[in-house]
Design an enzyme around this catalytic site. Structure first.
Site: not given
Ligand code: PLP
Length: 902
Positions: A73, A125, A200, A225
């Site tokens: 952890r 998002y 992000d 992604k």
């Molecule tokens: N930020 C963006 C722009 C995303 O498209 C996503 C997921 O689709 C996330 C954050 C969240 O990521 P996760 O699904 O890996 O938790």
């Protein structure tokens, strides 16, 4: 790096040093990012066997004391390698790998404390919005959502001491909107040096954009992604250059335990090695696909296209356009067909995989956002998102073209010798109809409306416990006058509540946050909270949360929801009431009904019927003096919107008050629960009755009174149940006698008088009366009056109702009124069960010119400075309406012309 590692000892980024030149004549260029991506090397962590691939340390614990690792952890060698590699390609000195993109954001948001303010994009998002909303609701943090495509929009929200975080995405998903990360970071730092700028970066990955280079403090990616690239793991990464931030992040990850597992760290590290080569290919194909769709005439969102509004900004802050694009077809049905018709493009949420994906965000990834918010964000329902993979570009284009043809989105044009876009007929048609409708609203007129209050005749309090309540309209009314303005403003004027007046520029209202509802659509059951918050933070910000500001909120909210695209008429709405406000007589529902009716008329959502032609005797005949002139469908539409207004004013209304206000007469209401379904039923044939309403003027808390009865029910269940049963019998009996056509008037009144006395005595037993109410009851019951009185509504103060027999003489009534007034009560002689909502017929030539209306001998009041600044119509009722005394109001209104009622 894992938290057990001293963050100070970390090496700075790019510790895959470009080898020193052996000769000054043959200089070596720095390694490119694709080289860095493919080369996993950590000089501090040489593998004991020289393994080419970082091994998976699939272990929870490490033996020994004082070693570099003790517990996975807190730190794990596989994860350390990954974190080192991520830092290297991100221009970062610290990197952390956690269990998902959302986990990464969660770690970051835990830096906030109550009182902090966050500025975030308005096109984030969905999961990010969800987590931000949680922090706002549970963490005492204020979140401002702004349009980050305009860097100046952030500035008004920056508070030098309170702004703790600015959260950005660029490009956004799926609209590909761009935020100038460099400029925003600079503006924020200048104004709030302690604020942390967070980006992000999921849509770009470090290969295409490294926001730390532009002044961001923390960057995170959903590594699910592009970084992973294969849709075979979930992960999130966080990078930063500031040691103190790194310490906090490390602490949280260790404390919360959401670090990435060794196996997923291994998989992610493998994925990152091919990041550059995948993205190069994906981008190249994306560019082809975007250009192809654009050339067909679709609206395409992709920063690589010449017409992208922020193309230059994006080029400055990034190294490529990415592999996500979106386009609109003009028809949701056609989009659904296209998405369902492709073979190579897989239907799936998420992006960044080697395989190409197609989706409709409004139906899939963004379905959790309510349609109103989606529309407010400009997310078209027909939008198709394409996430381009590494397949052969010709195959991908071919597959897409086939789907476009099959869906009827494009057709072959033999003259042009190529495929061209088909404009969906229904869209064109709809637009034409819309235009026609707007064009036909040529003459805007003033609307004068009124709606009654209500009294509960039987069953108050007991209704909370499942007993039927009988409510009836009371002929004390709220009046609303909507007058057109031509200066682009809307205003409200509440004469009788501290003469409140306020106006707003219609164009400055937060139109981006509203999804107007077309004529055939009902408002959803839930209020549009984001819009309400936006209005409270914006146009209504400086108003205290009072009755005036909530009433203004009703007007603005309904106006925005009802507006047709492109049609935003200016107006003033003045409300006045002959009803006492806050006395439990449904004043808020009658206001809601007036506001809803006036705005529905303004937007031509409802029509008032033409008056029938005058008959030969010169009089206009309308059934029951205007009753039933407004058709039930119109009344139902008004009632639905009045209920929405009530929700804004009351929070959780039963729907009784607005129904009585719209429909008039009397109705029986049962609350849901206790084995019953909620129901409102009109009492047919209800005969109008004379009542004396006496306001004790004792303020009370309905909530406390209701809670008191609830407590009594717990303490003395048998007693309270027997009282409730008795009240149910009273309600049933009242309903029967009120609707019985055979009953003589005298028998009806005698029966009602007895039921009133009986119901009141039960309310006394329930403990909700008040000495003032008892004083009114005793006074009215004493000779020579001998009348029956009960409290109405919550009790504990408020009003009492007294049934007045038909033969009760005017003289005796005058005495009674005088006595009640002498005791400092406010008596109102009124009728119960009369007309509901009324609209002054615009077809009747009641309008008199302002000058003509001036009372002889009285000077027309000069225009106030406010009136001078706005256009005051010569034939407007407004000046008279606003200066009339309350006691003259109802008669004045009645004489204006023909009123049409429900
Ligand atoms: N930020 C963006 C722009 C995303 O498209 C996503 C997921 O689709 C996330 C954050 C969240 O990521 P996760 O699904 O890996 O938790």
């Amino acid at each position: 790096m894992g938290p057990s590692v001293d963050t100070k000892n970390r090496r700075l980024s790019h510790d895959l040093p470009t080898p020193d030149s052996e000769s000054p004549l043959r200089s070596r260029k720095p390694y490119k990012l694709s080289t860095l991506c493919a080369t996993v090397e950590n000089p501090d962590q040489k593998d004991q066997y020289g393994s080419s691939s970082v091994p998976i340390y699939q272990t929870a614990t490490f033996k020994g004391v004082g070693g570099e690792y003790d517990y996975t952890r807190s730190g794990n060698p596989t994860r350390s390698h990954l974190e080192h590699h991520i830092a290297k390609i991100s221009s970062a000195s610290h990197a952390f790998a956690v269990s998902s993109g959302m986990a990464a954001l969660d770690v970051i948001l835990r830096m906030l404390k109550p009182g902090d303010e966050v500025i975030a994009g308005d096109d984030l998002y969905g999961g990010t919005n969800r987590l931000l909303a949680y922090v706002r609701n549970h963490g005492g943090v204020t979140v401002h959502h702004v349009d980050t495509t305009d860097p100046t929009s952030i500035i008004p929200c920056i508070n030098p001491t309170k702004t703790a975080m600015v959260l950005l995405e660029s490009p956004t998903n799926p609209l590909l909107k761009i935020a100038d990360l460099a400029l925003i970071s600079k503006e924020v730092k200048e104004r709030a040096p302690a604020a942390v700028v967070v980006v992000d970066n999921t849509m770009m990955s470090p290969y295409l954009q490294r926001p730390l280079e532009h002044g961001a403090d923390i960057v995170y990616d959903s590594a699910t992604k592009y970084l992973s690239g294969h849709h075979d793991l979930m992960a999130g990464v966080i990078t930063c250059n500031r040691d103190e931030l790194a310490k906090q992040i490390a602490f949280t990850i260790n404390a919360a335990g959401n670090a990435l597992t060794p196996f997923d760290s291994f998989l992610l590290l493998r994925g990152v090695k091919t990041l550059a080569v995948r993205l190069d290919r994906q981008q190249a194909t994306s560019s082809l696909v975007a250009t192809y769709l654009h050339s067909l005439g679709f609206k395409v969102n992709y920063p690589g296209l010449p017409d992208h509004p922020s193309r230059e900004v994006h080029q400055r802050i990034s190294d490529g356009n990415g592999a996500v694009l979106s386009f609109e077809t003009g028809s949701k049905e056609i989009s659904e067909k296209i998405v369902g018709g492709t073979r190579l493009w897989g239907i799936s949420v998420s992006f960044g995989c080697v395989n190409s994906l197609i989706s409709m965000p409004c139906v899939m990834s963004h379905a959790s956002i309510d349609p109103a918010t989606r529309a407010a964000r400009g997310l078209p329902e027909d939008l198709i998102r394409l996430c381009v993979g590494i397949e052969d570009s010709a195959d991908l284009l071919d597959d897409l073209e086939q789907a476009l043809i099959d869906a009827g989105a494009i057709t072959y044009n033999s003259q042009l010798n190529r495929y061209v876009r088909v404009q969906p007929d229904e869209i064109l048609l709809e637009k034409a109809v819309e235009k026609l409708a707007i064009g036909s609203i040529k003459t805007r007129q003033e609307w004068f409306v009124s709606a009654p209050g209500k009294v509960i005749l039987f069953g108050e309090h007991a209704v909370v416990h499942g007993v039927t309540a009988i409510a009836a309209s009371v002929d004390l009314r709220c009046y609303g006058l909507l007058t057109p303005r031509e200066d682009g403003k809307m205003s409200v004027h509440f004469n009788d509540i501290s003469n409140f007046y306020k106006e707003w520029d219609i164009d400055t209202l937060p139109w981006k946050n509203v999804a107007p509802l077309s004529k055939d659509k009902n408002h959803p059951p839930e209020l549009d909270q984001p819009l309400i918050e936006r209005l409270l933070e914006g146009p209504l910000k400086h108003l205290e949360s009072t009755r005036e500001s909530t009433s203004s909120l009703v007007l603005i909210y309904l106006y925005m929801k009802l507006s047709k695209p492109g049609y935003r008429p200016g107006f003033n709405f003045t409300a006045r009431a002959t009803l006492p406000v806050g006395a439990g007589l449904g004043s808020s529902a009658s206001f809601s009904t007036c506001a809803a009716t006036a705005l529905l008329l303004l937007q031509a959502r409802i029509n008032v019927p033409d008056l029938p032609p005058p008959s030969s005797d010169g009089h206009i005949h309308i059934s029951h003096e205007g009753r039933r002139a407004i058709p039930p469908k119109t009344a139902e539409e008004i009632n639905r919107w009045a209920f929405i207004a009530e929700k804004i004013l009351q929070g959780n209304p039963s729907g009784v008050d607005n129904s009585v206000s719209v429909f008039g007469g009397a109705l029986a209401y049962v609350k849901e629960g206790f084995g019953k379904k909620s129901g409102i039923e009109a009492i047919q044939g209800f005969k109008s009755l004379r009542f004396l309403l006496t306001n004790s003027k004792i303020p009370r808390s309905t909530k406390q009174l209701v809670a008191g009865v609830g407590q009594k029910k717990i303490n003395e269940p048998e007693l309270v149940q027997s009282l409730l049963n008795a009240i149910q019998v009273i309600s049933d009996e009242a309903r029967r006698v009120l609707a019985d056509p055979e009953l003589s008037r005298e028998t009806l009144l005698t029966a009602l008088a007895a039921l009133i006395r009986e119901n009141h005595s039960h309310l006394v037993s329930l403990g909700v009366s008040h000495p003032a109410l008892e004083a009114i009851r005793e006074k009215t019951a004493s000779p020579p009056y001998n009348l029956s009185t009960k409290l109405t509504g919550a009790g504990g103060g408020g009003c009492a109702v007294t049934l007045v027999p038909d033969d009760f003489t005017t003289d005796v009534m005058q005495d009674l009124l005088a006595e009640l007034s002498a005791n400092n009560f406010d008596p109102y002689l009124t009728a119960v069960g009369g007309s509901g909502l009324g609209i002054l017929s615009p077809h009747d030539k009641h309008r008199v010119k302002r000058a003509e209306r001036a009372v002889p001998g009285q000077v027309t009041p000069p225009k106030s400075p406010r009136e001078q600044s706005v256009e005051v119509y010569d034939d407007t009722l407004r000046p008279s309406f606003e200066t009339m005394t309350i006691s003259e109001l109802s008669e004045w209104a009645q004489e204006l012309g023909r009123w049409l009622y429900v």
